[in-house]
Design a protein around this motif. Structure first.
Motif, PDB file in Angstrom:
ATOM      1  N   CYS A  78       0.835  -1.213   0.000  1.00  0.00           N
ATOM      2  CA  CYS A  78       0.000   0.000   0.000  1.00  0.00           C
ATOM      3  C   CYS A  78       0.861   1.251   0.000  1.00  0.00           C
ATOM      4  O   CYS A  78       0.552   2.221  -0.703  1.00  0.00           O
ATOM      5  N   VAL A  79       1.955   1.262   0.757  1.00  0.00           N
ATOM      6  CA  VAL A  79       2.857   2.414   0.779  1.00  0.00           C
ATOM      7  C   VAL A  79       3.490   2.619  -0.600  1.00  0.00           C
ATOM      8  O   VAL A  79       3.567   3.754  -1.095  1.00  0.00           O
ATOM      9  N   GLY A  80       3.925   1.533  -1.231  1.00  0.00           N
ATOM     10  CA  GLY A  80       4.481   1.644  -2.580  1.00  0.00           C
ATOM     11  C   GLY A  80       3.464   2.160  -3.584  1.00  0.00           C
ATOM     12  O   GLY A  80       3.789   2.972  -4.452  1.00  0.00           O
ATOM     13  N   LEU A  81       2.214   1.724  -3.455  1.00  0.00           N
ATOM     14  CA  LEU A  81       1.150   2.203  -4.339  1.00  0.00           C
ATOM     15  C   LEU A  81       0.894   3.684  -4.118  1.00  0.00           C
ATOM     16  O   LEU A  81       0.762   4.449  -5.080  1.00  0.00           O
ATOM     17  N   ILE A  82       0.846   4.109  -2.867  1.00  0.00           N
ATOM     18  CA  ILE A  82       0.615   5.532  -2.567  1.00  0.00           C
ATOM     19  C   ILE A  82       1.771   6.385  -3.072  1.00  0.00           C
ATOM     20  O   ILE A  82       1.555   7.454  -3.665  1.00  0.00           O
ATOM     21  N   ILE A  83       2.990   5.931  -2.858  1.00  0.00           N
ATOM     22  CA  ILE A  83       4.154   6.675  -3.359  1.00  0.00           C
ATOM     23  C   ILE A  83       4.083   6.805  -4.878  1.00  0.00           C
ATOM     24  O   ILE A  83       4.311   7.879  -5.436  1.00  0.00           O
ATOM     25  N   TYR A  84       3.750   5.717  -5.550  1.00  0.00           N
ATOM     26  CA  TYR A  84       3.655   5.763  -7.005  1.00  0.00           C
ATOM     27  C   TYR A  84       2.565   6.734  -7.444  1.00  0.00           C
ATOM     28  O   TYR A  84       2.789   7.566  -8.324  1.00  0.00           O
ATOM     29  N   ARG A  90       1.533  10.816 -12.617  1.00  0.00           N
ATOM     30  CA  ARG A  90       1.217  11.762 -13.690  1.00  0.00           C
ATOM     31  C   ARG A  90       2.244  11.710 -14.816  1.00  0.00           C
ATOM     32  O   ARG A  90       1.905  11.872 -15.981  1.00  0.00           O
ATOM     33  N   PHE A  91       3.507  11.462 -14.485  1.00  0.00           N
ATOM     34  CA  PHE A  91       4.540  11.371 -15.514  1.00  0.00           C
ATOM     35  C   PHE A  91       4.432  10.058 -16.290  1.00  0.00           C
ATOM     36  O   PHE A  91       4.505  10.048 -17.517  1.00  0.00           O
ATOM     37  N   ILE A  92       4.263   8.978 -15.569  1.00  0.00           N
ATOM     38  CA  ILE A  92       4.167   7.667 -16.205  1.00  0.00           C
ATOM     39  C   ILE A  92       2.894   7.577 -17.037  1.00  0.00           C
ATOM     40  O   ILE A  92       2.899   7.021 -18.135  1.00  0.00           O
ATOM     41  N   TYR A  93       1.790   8.143 -16.526  1.00  0.00           N
ATOM     42  CA  TYR A  93       0.519   8.119 -17.250  1.00  0.00           C
ATOM     43  C   TYR A  93       0.640   8.840 -18.590  1.00  0.00           C
ATOM     44  O   TYR A  93       0.217   8.318 -19.626  1.00  0.00           O
ATOM     45  N   SER A  94       1.243  10.017 -18.583  1.00  0.00           N
ATOM     46  CA  SER A  94       1.389  10.756 -19.845  1.00  0.00           C
ATOM     47  C   SER A  94       2.335  10.018 -20.798  1.00  0.00           C
ATOM     48  O   SER A  94       2.114  10.004 -22.007  1.00  0.00           O
ATOM     49  N   PHE A  95       3.375   9.384 -20.257  1.00  0.00           N
ATOM     50  CA  PHE A  95       4.278   8.599 -21.094  1.00  0.00           C
ATOM     51  C   PHE A  95       3.565   7.394 -21.683  1.00  0.00           C
ATOM     52  O   PHE A  95       3.727   7.086 -22.865  1.00  0.00           O
TER      53      PHE A  95
END
Length: 129
Positions: A78-84, A90-95
């Motif tokens: 959950c912490v890794g998901l929140i950090i992501y 937003r950067f990965i989504y646009s990429f």
């Protein structure tokens, strides 16, 4: 028997990485799902997505830390998901949108170029003057 510190650190790192994997899968899912669909379709897609995500995370954790699933593994996923989602999404989504639209454009152009001779012959044989 308690686990040594190196194994515990590996479990924490792989759990955080599993959370990042779920986040990136969620971004791909958001692109595929779109916005305007029926509610029942969204429910079915959500169930399929979370089932697929659970299988992928389980296989990832099984391969990397023998599927040791303690309570803190879920916490760090959950912490890794929140950090992501807060820092990278937003950067990965646009990429991902750019990559998927580029692939779609390449496939569309390739299809048009591959079928052009067939369409040309069909047009010339059916539209005689």
């Amino acid at each position: 028997m308690p686990l040594n510190t190196g194994v515990q650190l590996d479990i924490v790192i792989y759990s955080l990485l599993a959370g990042v994997i779920v986040g990136s899968l969620f971004d791909v899912y958001r692109i595929i799902r779109g916005k305007d669909t029926f509610k029942i379709v969204i429910v079915i897609e959500d169930i399929l997505f979370w089932t697929l995500s659970a299988v992928i995370v389980f296989a990832f954790l099984l391969y990397n830390n023998y599927a040791f699933m303690g309570p803190y593994v879920y916490l760090f996923i959950c912490v890794g998901l929140i950090i992501y989602l807060k820092l990278l999404s937003r950067f990965i989504y646009s990429f991902e949108v750019f990559i998927l639209s580029s692939i779609g454009k390449i496939l569309r152009i390739s299809y048009k170029n591959a079928t052009y001779p067939i369409r040309f012959i069909y047009y010339k044989t059916t539209h005689k003057e």
